[in-house]
Design a protein around this motif. Structure first.
Motif, PDB file in Angstrom:
ATOM      1  N   ASP A  78     -31.154  30.452  40.231  1.00 17.39           N
ATOM      2  CA  ASP A  78     -31.073  31.254  41.446  1.00 17.39           C
ATOM      3  C   ASP A  78     -32.316  32.092  41.740  1.00 17.39           C
ATOM      4  OD1 ASP A  78     -30.794  33.303  39.565  1.00 17.39           O
ATOM      5  OD2 ASP A  78     -28.955  34.117  40.438  1.00 17.39           O
ATOM      6  N   ASP A 115     -35.570  35.653  44.927  1.00 21.09           N
ATOM      7  CA  ASP A 115     -34.229  35.091  44.885  1.00 21.09           C
ATOM      8  C   ASP A 115     -34.141  33.881  45.799  1.00 21.09           C
ATOM      9  OD1 ASP A 115     -33.214  37.067  43.156  1.00 21.09           O
ATOM     10  OD2 ASP A 115     -32.780  38.408  44.843  1.00 21.09           O
ATOM     11  N   ASP A 171     -29.131  32.183  36.737  1.00 17.81           N
ATOM     12  CA  ASP A 171     -28.272  33.323  37.014  1.00 17.81           C
ATOM     13  C   ASP A 171     -27.825  33.932  35.682  1.00 17.81           C
ATOM     14  OD1 ASP A 171     -26.247  31.627  36.025  1.00 17.81           O
ATOM     15  OD2 ASP A 171     -25.272  31.395  37.964  1.00 17.81           O
ATOM     16  N   GLU A 172     -27.054  34.984  35.743  1.00 17.74           N
ATOM     17  CA  GLU A 172     -26.665  35.710  34.527  1.00 17.74           C
ATOM     18  C   GLU A 172     -25.915  34.822  33.531  1.00 17.74           C
ATOM     19  OE1 GLU A 172     -24.022  39.594  33.245  1.00 17.74           O
ATOM     20  OE2 GLU A 172     -24.727  39.448  35.307  1.00 17.74           O
TER      21      GLU A 172
END
Length: 172
Positions: free
Chosen positions: A149, A169, A10-11
């Motif tokens: 993710d 995703d 994820d970010e």
């Protein structure tokens, strides 16, 4: 065509791995080809439509999960990687994904003989003195977790660049 199936963070995880890479690069200099991920498998001679369909279906069933990075290791012998604990979801998903694609997998990601080492590649140390980094990575590294993710398929080129072919995703 060789294809890599890879877990991507994820970010927040992306930023954390990028920050580790930036710190190392600040000491040892950069090397090309950085893309924050953990390879699930590298496959040779597999039909793209086959691996893409299996990846899409697999990603539909897989859930986001945490990965615990435990420390650094030199592999191959000049590539510095950040090693992830091979336990829990990462180990389970590796085995599950490979039950259908293992015949195409390279020697480092296939199920037998089991050599899988989940990791994120940080630097190519070819022609560099690792002792410059060794003290820093042993003294200053604190283990950490990131969240995975996405599952992506990519291919790489000789000049160490990647092309992302598909992204799926993982659903909560």
């Amino acid at each position: 065509m060789d294809i890599c199936a890879m877990w991507t963070p994820d970010e927040s995880g992306w930023e954390r791995l990028s920050a580790v890479r930036a710190t190392l690069s600040g000491i040892a200099g950069t090397s090309p080809g950085f893309y924050p991920h953990i390879s699930l498998g590298v496959y040779y001679g597999v039909d793209f439509d086959l691996i893409d369909e299996r990846t899409r279906l697999f990603a539909r069933e897989a859930r986001p999960f945490s990965v615990f990075f435990t420390g650094f290791r030199l592999v191959n012998p000049s590539v510095l990687v950040l090693e992830a604990a091979n336990e829990g979801c990462i180990k389970h998903y590796h085995a599950a994904f490979h039950t259908q694609l293992d015949e195409y997998a390279d020697e480092w990601t296939r199920l037998s003989p089991y050599k899988y080492l989940p990791h994120s590649t940080m630097l190519n140390m070819s022609g560099r003195d690792f002792s410059v980094l060794e003290q820093v990575v042993q003294r200053d590294f604190l283990p950490f977790c990131i969240r995975i993710d996405k599952l992506q398929l990519s291919r790489s080129f000789e000049e160490e660049r990647y092309e992302i072919l598909t992204t799926y995703d993982l659903k909560d």
